[in-house]
Design an enzyme around this catalytic site. Structure first.
Site, PDB file in Angstrom:
ATOM      1  N   LYS A  50       0.819  -1.211   0.000  1.00  0.00           N
ATOM      2  CA  LYS A  50       0.000   0.000   0.000  1.00  0.00           C
ATOM      3  C   LYS A  50       0.853   1.261   0.000  1.00  0.00           C
ATOM      4  O   LYS A  50       0.589   2.201  -0.766  1.00  0.00           O
ATOM      5  CB  LYS A  50      -0.943  -0.038   1.217  1.00  0.00           C
ATOM      6  N   ASP A 104      -6.142   0.277   0.276  1.00  0.00           N
ATOM      7  CA  ASP A 104      -6.246   0.266   1.728  1.00  0.00           C
ATOM      8  C   ASP A 104      -7.622  -0.273   2.081  1.00  0.00           C
ATOM      9  O   ASP A 104      -8.374  -0.708   1.219  1.00  0.00           O
ATOM     10  CB  ASP A 104      -6.043   1.670   2.296  1.00  0.00           C
TER      11      ASP A 104
END
Length: 293
Positions: free
Chosen positions: A208, A227
């Site tokens: 991420k 996310d």
DNA sequence: CCACGGCCTGATTC
DNA sequence: AGAATCAGGCCGT
């Protein structure tokens, strides 16, 4: 100063929406430190009003905000997607910033399992502790410290600034960048995949964070940070319950190509302000209740 | 390869 | 009031 643009620019969600962490609202304007200089930005008739001590500020501002004329076409492409189109229509003007890679890297290593207000505080204290002081206007401020300056602070000092268990990650990553083991500028020219792989080698950088740095700091528009908000937004908006694929990045790349990052920003912002699934976003109730005595 | 628990910290929630 | 919970994940097992 003033910059004219007929492109839509929504400053608030763009500057305060979790891409950059050094802007704050002052009335209707926004103040923040970009590339070592203090800026104020505000929407104005026909464009933007801005101030900065920096010379050639107009060009820098245009680059930072992506005012290169490509935005309307990107909106048009994303609007071809029937699911995304209404979101794009509601938030046209939300942009992906082009930030400095090193600052972006530190910011998103710090973002892991963390809150935006706390990230902002940590980065502000880091700048104050190690960034070059500037005083070229009404209020003094600090540039964001370079990798060497951050590495020099040491782990304990980083902990004291609020980095918590991320302190060793930040320091080790700072050392890697300072020694040139990771050449962030070179990663701008690399492919998104190559950049991502290089970033993943850094401590504290997972999938991420790597995608956030690739997108917000290196200008790789196809990067699609996943996310929990995005995972839920994609699952809710594009799939029946339980049918969302495991690899959401592949889904995004196939669906939006080099616009995937911008699509992500729209989905992220929509999820936060509108709530996924029509549920209220966290913070909505907080604002409501805090208004009462 | 994948699942899982733990984690600085401090604001918000209960 | 004081204790859980949670936050744009990552790392180690």
């Amino acid at each position: 100063m003033h910059v004219a643009t007929d492109e839509p620019v929504l400053l608030a969600p763009t500057l305060l929406g979790g891409q950059s962490f050094r802007f704050r609202a002052i009335g209707d304007a926004f103040a923040g430190v970009v590339e070592g200089d203090l800026w104020t930005l505000a929407t104005a008739p026909g464009g933007l009003a801005w101030t900065s001590a920096r010379r050639r500020g107009r060009a820098r501002l245009a680059r930072y905000l992506g005012l290169d004329g490509s935005y309307p076409a990107a909106l048009e492409r994303l609007s071809q997607d029937p699911v995304l189109a209404p979101v794009v229509a509601r938030h046209a003007g939300l942009r992906v910033l082009r930030q400095e890679p090193w600052e972006t890297l530190v910011a998103f290593v710090t973002s892991a399992n963390n809150h935006v207000p706390r990230i902002e505080g940590i980065l502000a204290r880091l700048a104050e502790a190690a960034g070059e002081p500037r005083d070229d206007g009404e209020v003094p401020y600090h540039a964001f410290p370079d990798a060497d300056a951050v590495a020099r602070l040491g782990e304990r000092r980083l902990v004291s600034l609020g980095f918590g268990y991320r302190a060793p990650y930040v320091r080790a990553t700072a050392r890697a960048v300072a020694r040139g083991d990771c050449d962030l500028e070179a990663l701008r020219e690399a492919s998104c995949g190559e950049a991502r792989e290089a970033l993943l080698a850094l401590p504290g950088v997972g999938p991420k964070v790597a995608d956030c740095v690739a997108l917000f700091g290196l200008g790789h528009g196809e990067a699609f940070p996943v996310d929990r908000w995005i995972a839920r937004a994609v699952a809710d908006r594009f799939f029946e319950a339980g049918e969302a694929p495991r690899d959401l990045k592949a889904f995004a790349l196939a669906r939006w190509g080099s616009d995937a990052g911008l699509a992500q920003q729209f989905l992220f912002h929509a999820a936060r302000v509108e709530g996924a699934h029509g549920r209220r976003a966290p913070g909505a109730s907080r604002l409501a209740s805090s208004a009462a005595p």
